[in-house]
Scaffold this motif. Sequence first.
Motif, PDB file in Angstrom:
ATOM      1  N   HIS A 337       0.854  -1.188   0.000  1.00  0.00           N
ATOM      2  CA  HIS A 337       0.000   0.000   0.000  1.00  0.00           C
ATOM      3  C   HIS A 337       0.885   1.231   0.000  1.00  0.00           C
ATOM      4  O   HIS A 337       1.903   1.281   0.704  1.00  0.00           O
ATOM      5  N   GLU A 392      -6.749   6.072   5.190  1.00  0.00           N
ATOM      6  CA  GLU A 392      -6.810   5.102   4.093  1.00  0.00           C
ATOM      7  C   GLU A 392      -5.939   3.883   4.407  1.00  0.00           C
ATOM      8  O   GLU A 392      -6.329   2.734   4.129  1.00  0.00           O
ATOM      9  N   TYR A 396      -7.326   0.079   4.899  1.00  0.00           N
ATOM     10  CA  TYR A 396      -6.785  -1.073   4.172  1.00  0.00           C
ATOM     11  C   TYR A 396      -6.470  -2.205   5.145  1.00  0.00           C
ATOM     12  O   TYR A 396      -6.790  -3.376   4.888  1.00  0.00           O
ATOM     13  N   ALA A 400      -9.286  -4.491   3.895  1.00  0.00           N
ATOM     14  CA  ALA A 400      -8.792  -5.148   2.682  1.00  0.00           C
ATOM     15  C   ALA A 400      -7.824  -6.288   2.985  1.00  0.00           C
ATOM     16  O   ALA A 400      -7.734  -7.248   2.223  1.00  0.00           O
ATOM     17  N   LYS A 548     -13.086   3.187   7.851  1.00  0.00           N
ATOM     18  CA  LYS A 548     -13.604   3.394   6.501  1.00  0.00           C
ATOM     19  C   LYS A 548     -14.479   4.639   6.458  1.00  0.00           C
ATOM     20  O   LYS A 548     -14.390   5.443   5.517  1.00  0.00           O
TER      21      LYS A 548
END
Length: 606
Positions: A337, A392, A396, A400, A548
């Motif tokens: 990332h 962000e 993740y 994610a 999020k």
Amino acid sequence: MASIHGSNGQWHFTGGSCSTSCTNPSDMINGSCAENGCCQTSIPKGMSEYSIAISRIGSVGNINRTDDFNPCSYAFIVDKNWYNFSVSDLYNFTIKNHETGNLQVPVVLNWVVDTKSCNEATHTCDSNSVCGVSKNSVGYSCNCSQGYQGNPYLSRGCQDINECADSPCISTSVCTNLPGTYKCSCPTGHYGDGKKDGSGCIIKASYRVIQVAVGTILGCLFLLIGILLVLWALRKRKDNKLKQKFFQQNGGFLLKQQLSSREGCIEAVKIFTAKELKQATNNYAQSQILGRGGNGTVYKGILPNHRTVAIKKSRKVDESQVEQFINEVVILSQINHRNIVKLLGCCLETEVPTLVYEFVTNKTLFHHIHSEGCNSPISWDNRIRIAAEIAEALTYLHSAASPPIIHRDIKSANILLDDNYTAKVSDFGASKLVPLDYTQISTLVQGTLGYLDPEYLRSSQLTEKSDVYSFGVVLAELLTGKKAVYYGGLDGETNLAMHFVTSVKEDRVWDILDDQIMTTGGKEKLQVVLKLAERCLRLKREERPTMKEVAMELQGLRRNQSHPWVAQKSNEVECLLVEPLDLNSRNIVEYNSMTNEALLSLDGGR
């Protein structure tokens, strides 16, 4: 009878003569030339010319006669060592020259200069030669001096002989050629002439003692070298075993299991040797230290390919802390990332495990917010951008990544800024993987005071909302410019999170905001961010938003505002040119429930 007649140039004389008789050849003896078939006499000295005569004793004139064996008689001058009488010569004497057919025997001639002596001669011998009296008693001759050879009658005709070419000295001595002679030099500790035909070289008694002593010392030295080589081999073997022990102790087998269970992770992580990292950091010099944190010390290193890296040398850890180290490797190996620091590799063969990261140049967010001497703090727009990038990255990790990851130590000192001032989350030593179908994990409390989720501290139940709380503290730092735990004057040390939440509720938050934000940030947008930070810092985790939701809200704010980063960039660079961070600062304290004690966490740690 045979006789020799000669002249010396002044007068004539009849020299020596001899006679022989011949009765019965059977009575003659081979090799004996003593008047029985053969006789001989010496040549008189001083003759310059001669003639030989043969005659019969008692007869005159014709000497021809007839014998039963040979009618001829012979007389000749010859080298005295050449002719050896044989009875057969009386029958047939046939030593002839094949070209002329005449009898021919070897004659020795004695050549001399003039008829004078060396003292009387007008001719003198050349240098490096000597004059000698002729063996014939008439005249003189020149001969090269001892140690010289050549023609003594020519100018510089006698040249020095290099006696050393024939090695007249013994093998242990050194031959030195000298004019007309040579010298043999014995080695140190010896005496004598050093010659093969002389006394040679004899060792001195005192030197023999020295030789014995030197021999003993050399023997001991070779023995010592042998022992050292054996010890070196044993040490190398021991080091290899120790590396294997450290590899196992540092969780090497566990790491292999973890990486092998995740496709593509093994190729992504390089295993460095201890020697490589030692060279990269100049033996971990103090000048290479980038910062220190609760989980270890970070050094700046340069690899052989000239790539600059950050090398994190973990603290000496126990078994439970080894699991944290392996955890960080496993987590970072599967993360790719732009807002998370990239892991390049690790080293497990030393007592202290080591991680190798990409090098992030512009220090930490903590430095940019709190470092003294910055004339132009980070602008409002860039603070919102950095907050959004952190959000962000956490989104993740929480959503994610598979399985989800809880960072557990979000703080401004663990947020790095690269050349473009892009935020990168670092230091995953305290991170936890969230098993599937789990919403919370029971674990020992670990984190940094001031950023630690109060509910997690109370219950030891770790959830994603714990990262949300820590992010709320970082967001409050960006808004106020104050540290997570700061000195509040008469009130002593003040917890920023608690003070921020209280100020929002009492509508006094404008009093603690950073001056630059008050002048550049719009009040409406400020209220949105203030409310968002307050929600992240609520004591009850269910009242906090998810990362999020936080990321979406911050991105929404960024879309509605301009980006004056370029205008501010040159001023913010000045902020980097300050003295290194005060590593003795006590404003950040890390709490580790495993040891039940507070640990010093330095601002530059990551």
